[in-house]
Enzyme design. Structure first.
Site, mmCIF file in Angstrom:
data_model
loop_
_atom_site.group_PDB
_atom_site.id
_atom_site.type_symbol
_atom_site.label_atom_id
_atom_site.label_comp_id
_atom_site.label_asym_id
_atom_site.label_seq_id
_atom_site.Cartn_x
_atom_site.Cartn_y
_atom_site.Cartn_z
ATOM 1 N N THR A 120 0.856 -1.191 0.000
ATOM 2 C CA THR A 120 0.000 0.000 0.000
ATOM 3 C C THR A 120 0.889 1.238 0.000
ATOM 4 O O THR A 120 1.720 1.416 0.896
ATOM 5 C CB THR A 120 -0.901 -0.016 1.249
ATOM 6 O OG1 THR A 120 -1.648 -1.234 1.214
ATOM 7 C CG2 THR A 120 -1.858 1.166 1.259
ATOM 8 N N ASN A 205 -10.077 1.114 2.286
ATOM 9 C CA ASN A 205 -9.809 1.045 3.722
ATOM 10 C C ASN A 205 -10.512 2.178 4.468
ATOM 11 O O ASN A 205 -11.101 1.970 5.529
ATOM 12 C CB ASN A 205 -8.303 1.144 3.988
ATOM 13 C CG ASN A 205 -7.645 -0.221 3.941
ATOM 14 O OD1 ASN A 205 -8.320 -1.231 3.805
ATOM 15 N ND2 ASN A 205 -6.337 -0.242 4.050
ATOM 16 N N LEU A 247 -20.411 -3.095 10.455
ATOM 17 C CA LEU A 247 -21.272 -2.284 11.314
ATOM 18 C C LEU A 247 -21.303 -2.880 12.715
ATOM 19 O O LEU A 247 -22.298 -2.746 13.420
ATOM 20 C CB LEU A 247 -22.689 -2.209 10.728
ATOM 21 C CG LEU A 247 -22.854 -1.299 9.506
ATOM 22 C CD1 LEU A 247 -24.296 -1.358 9.005
ATOM 23 C CD2 LEU A 247 -22.491 0.151 9.838
ATOM 24 N N CYS A 257 -3.144 -2.600 8.927
ATOM 25 C CA CYS A 257 -3.514 -1.754 7.786
ATOM 26 C C CYS A 257 -4.245 -0.478 8.185
ATOM 27 O O CYS A 257 -3.787 0.625 7.878
ATOM 28 C CB CYS A 257 -4.409 -2.540 6.831
ATOM 29 S SG CYS A 257 -3.484 -3.700 5.851
ATOM 30 N N LYS A 317 -7.927 -8.816 16.187
ATOM 31 C CA LYS A 317 -9.190 -9.470 15.835
ATOM 32 C C LYS A 317 -8.963 -10.967 15.956
ATOM 33 O O LYS A 317 -7.804 -11.405 16.060
ATOM 34 C CB LYS A 317 -9.633 -9.084 14.431
ATOM 35 C CG LYS A 317 -8.714 -9.572 13.325
ATOM 36 C CD LYS A 317 -9.327 -9.280 11.965
ATOM 37 C CE LYS A 317 -8.527 -9.956 10.870
ATOM 38 N NZ LYS A 317 -9.049 -9.705 9.545
ATOM 39 N N ARG A 324 -0.333 -6.137 15.910
ATOM 40 C CA ARG A 324 -0.002 -4.777 15.486
ATOM 41 C C ARG A 324 -1.185 -3.829 15.697
ATOM 42 O O ARG A 324 -2.286 -4.102 15.244
ATOM 43 C CB ARG A 324 0.450 -4.776 14.022
ATOM 44 C CG ARG A 324 1.885 -5.288 13.882
ATOM 45 C CD ARG A 324 2.309 -5.347 12.458
ATOM 46 N NE ARG A 324 1.634 -6.436 11.739
ATOM 47 C CZ ARG A 324 1.824 -6.685 10.447
ATOM 48 N NH1 ARG A 324 2.627 -5.931 9.731
ATOM 49 N NH2 ARG A 324 1.189 -7.696 9.884
HETATM 50 C C1 UDX Z 1 -8.278 -4.642 6.617
HETATM 51 C C2 UDX Z 1 -9.189 -4.624 5.378
HETATM 52 O O1 UDX Z 1 -10.407 -5.314 5.668
HETATM 53 C C3 UDX Z 1 -8.498 -5.251 4.181
HETATM 54 O O2 UDX Z 1 -9.302 -5.132 3.019
HETATM 55 C C4 UDX Z 1 -7.167 -4.537 3.943
HETATM 56 O O3 UDX Z 1 -6.485 -5.141 2.862
HETATM 57 C C5 UDX Z 1 -6.313 -4.559 5.200
HETATM 58 O O4 UDX Z 1 -7.042 -3.998 6.305
HETATM 59 P P1 UDX Z 1 -7.581 -6.433 8.447
HETATM 60 O O5 UDX Z 1 -6.725 -5.368 9.046
HETATM 61 O O6 UDX Z 1 -7.002 -7.793 8.307
HETATM 62 O O7 UDX Z 1 -8.059 -5.986 6.980
HETATM 63 O O8 UDX Z 1 -8.874 -6.586 9.376
HETATM 64 P P2 UDX Z 1 -10.447 -6.337 9.330
HETATM 65 O O9 UDX Z 1 -11.133 -7.642 9.372
HETATM 66 O O10 UDX Z 1 -10.828 -5.419 8.251
HETATM 67 O O11 UDX Z 1 -10.665 -5.651 10.759
HETATM 68 C C6 UDX Z 1 -9.981 -4.446 11.088
HETATM 69 C C7 UDX Z 1 -10.343 -3.989 12.479
HETATM 70 O O12 UDX Z 1 -11.664 -3.460 12.523
HETATM 71 C C8 UDX Z 1 -10.289 -5.074 13.553
HETATM 72 O O13 UDX Z 1 -9.666 -4.541 14.699
HETATM 73 C C9 UDX Z 1 -11.746 -5.407 13.806
HETATM 74 O O14 UDX Z 1 -11.975 -5.883 15.109
HETATM 75 C C10 UDX Z 1 -12.401 -4.059 13.574
HETATM 76 N N1 UDX Z 1 -13.808 -4.135 13.152
HETATM 77 C C11 UDX Z 1 -14.139 -4.698 11.962
HETATM 78 C C12 UDX Z 1 -14.797 -3.588 13.951
HETATM 79 O O15 UDX Z 1 -14.536 -3.046 15.038
HETATM 80 N N2 UDX Z 1 -16.102 -3.629 13.516
HETATM 81 C C13 UDX Z 1 -16.459 -4.181 12.320
HETATM 82 O O16 UDX Z 1 -17.650 -4.162 11.994
HETATM 83 C C14 UDX Z 1 -15.435 -4.747 11.522
#
Ligand code: UDX
Length: 427
Positions: A120, A205, A247, A257, A317, A324
């Site tokens: 990115t 993102n 949501l 990311c 998650k 990270r």
């Molecule tokens: C994210 C993007 O989804 C992905 O497309 C990009 O390439 C990299 O960044 P990732 O960081 O692996 O991926 O995790 P993601 O599943 O998107 O969750 C990101 C964070 O948001 C987590 O901490 C998760 O707990 C939080 N989250 C996600 C929420 O608090 N609520 C939600 O509804 C969804």
């Protein structure tokens, strides 16, 4: 047609990209600069956890190799995939030094047809790389941007069955070449110029982060007005114009990311003289969200000085070992600063972690962390936490106070068990 590909970077994105390209029939050499990582990969060990990745690497060993040496990776490579990380600099801009060092190493690559960037990067990076390639005698090598949208914990599945493949390039040949690398994957291919491809990644993102901060803000309003964010979220998500994903209210986003890419997009905007108000607000809501958890706990316990707090879930998650920018790190640091002792549990988080984790105690079983605790915070939506014998936990705890930062459990059931139960945006 199968190609020979050099993948630069053996991190989450590089390894997944390499394994999936090998699975699609290409011959892939992965180059990383960390000797230990390369040695482990050469010995058949996979240094990160990603569902299906180890199996995929194991069944493609014939077409997949690992090296420390850029020249070895490039000896027969027709395509160089740049998958190195772009962490934030002190100014919050993306640090492109690793990208530049890969670009430098391409000089003299004998068979190279194209450089494809998956890392990115700020909008405009492709244009700068193009200039450097021309100055390095690589005018004949095409350039393309092919951003990834994979989420950790399902990166392999996201690569093999994506919603779309984005290819940014200035001529049809390179677009066709990158599209052909994905032969076997059934997904729409969005073709565009390089700058638009770079922006698509940052914008995707930002859209997801904004949704999370939006629902977290609604959750705060729910708390103040007596509404239930889970009911609201489900009902608005059924509107096809809104959609149900991202949501889920909670203690905010983290990961490798969102935090860095939101900061990089903000700096990119500022560098061009634009004040990104919506993005700034989304970031601010997220920062506050982590701190509000501690405030909520203090409302129930009073001062946290001398308390024992169980922090269950540490990774940003579930289904990942990645710590990270995990919101739990901010929670741990804030709890310690308030004078609490922190006992934590996580099924996958690494044992060795930077500060403040060395000041916490780690327990192999969640129930051990709960034994004698004054309160518990659920910080990661691990399914194991849903299944925990909470009646037993209740009896083990000194004070049965719970802050469910992921709205994992049923408030009525937890209260029936005798917990002082608090969550995000639910009455
Ligand atoms: C994210 C993007 O989804 C992905 O497309 C990009 O390439 C990299 O960044 P990732 O960081 O692996 O991926 O995790 P993601 O599943 O998107 O969750 C990101 C964070 O948001 C987590 O901490 C998760 O707990 C939080 N989250 C996600 C929420 O608090 N609520 C939600 O509804 C969804």
């Amino acid at each position: 047609m199968p190609r020979t590909i050099a993948v630069f970077g053996a991190g989450y994105i590089g390894l997944v990209t390499a394994a999936c390209l090998a699975e699609l029939g290409h011959t892939v050499v992965v180059r990383d600069i960390q000797p230990e990582r390369v040695q482990r990969l050469q010995a058949g060990e996979v240094p990160i956890f990603e569902p299906g990745l180890a199996e995929m690497i194991a069944r493609n060993t014939e077409r997949l190799s690992f090296t420390l040496d850029a020249a070895t990776a490039l000896a027969a490579a027709e395509v160089a995939y740049v998958c190195v990380d772009t962490p934030p600099t002190v100014s919050g801009d993306a640090d492109l030094s690793r990208v530049w060092s890969v670009v430098d190493s391409l000089r003299g690559a004998p068979a190279l047809l194209a450089v494809v960037v998956k890392s990115t990067v700020p909008v405009g990076t492709g244009r700068r790389i193009r200039t450097v390639l021309n100055e390095s005698g690589l005018e004949h090598v095409a350039y393309a941007s092919n951003p990834e949208f994979t989420a950790e914990g399902r990166a392999v599945a996201d690569f093999m069955t994506p919603d779309r493949i984005v290819i940014g390039g200035s001529d049809q040949d390179v677009i066709r070449l990158v599209a052909d690398l994905h032969h076997g994957i059934n997904a729409p291919i969005e073709v565009m110029d390089v700058a638009s491809a770079e922006m698509t990644k940052l914008a995707a993102n930002a859209a997801l982060m904004t949704r999370i901060s939006f629902i977290n803000e609604i959750a705060a309003l729910c708390e103040l007005t007596g509404a239930d964010v889970e009911l609201v979220s489900k009902a608005i998500g059924l509107d096809h114009r809104i959609g149900a994903h991202f949501l889920q209210a909670g203690i905010g986003w983290g990961g490798s990311c969102f935090p860095k890419d939101s900061e990089a997009l903000k700096q990119l905007a500022s560098n061009t003289g634009y004040h990104p108000q919506l993005l700034n607000a989304a970031i601010e809501v997220n920062n506050l969200q982590k701190r509000r958890a501690i405030q909520t706990l203090k409302q129930a316990l009073g001062s946290l000085e001398g308390t024992e707090i169980a922090l269950l879930g540490m990774t940003f998650k579930p289904s990942t070992d990645d710590m990270r920018e995990s919101p739990s790190t901010v929670l741990a640091a804030r709890l310690l600063a308030e004078g609490a002792r922190v006992r934590c549990w996580d099924p996958l988080a690494p044992q060795e972690l930077p500060e403040p984790w060395s000041q916490t105690t780690r327990h192999p079983r969640a129930l051990d962390a709960l034994d004698g605790a004054d309160a518990v915070i659920l910080a990661t939506a691990w399914p194991e936490l849903r299944e925990l014998p909470w009646h037993e936990a209740h009896d083990l705890m000194r004070r049965p106070v719970m802050f469910d930062g992921r709205n994992l459990l049923d408030p009525a059931k937890m209260r029936a068990l005798g917990f002082t139960y608090m969550s995000v945006g639910r009455p």
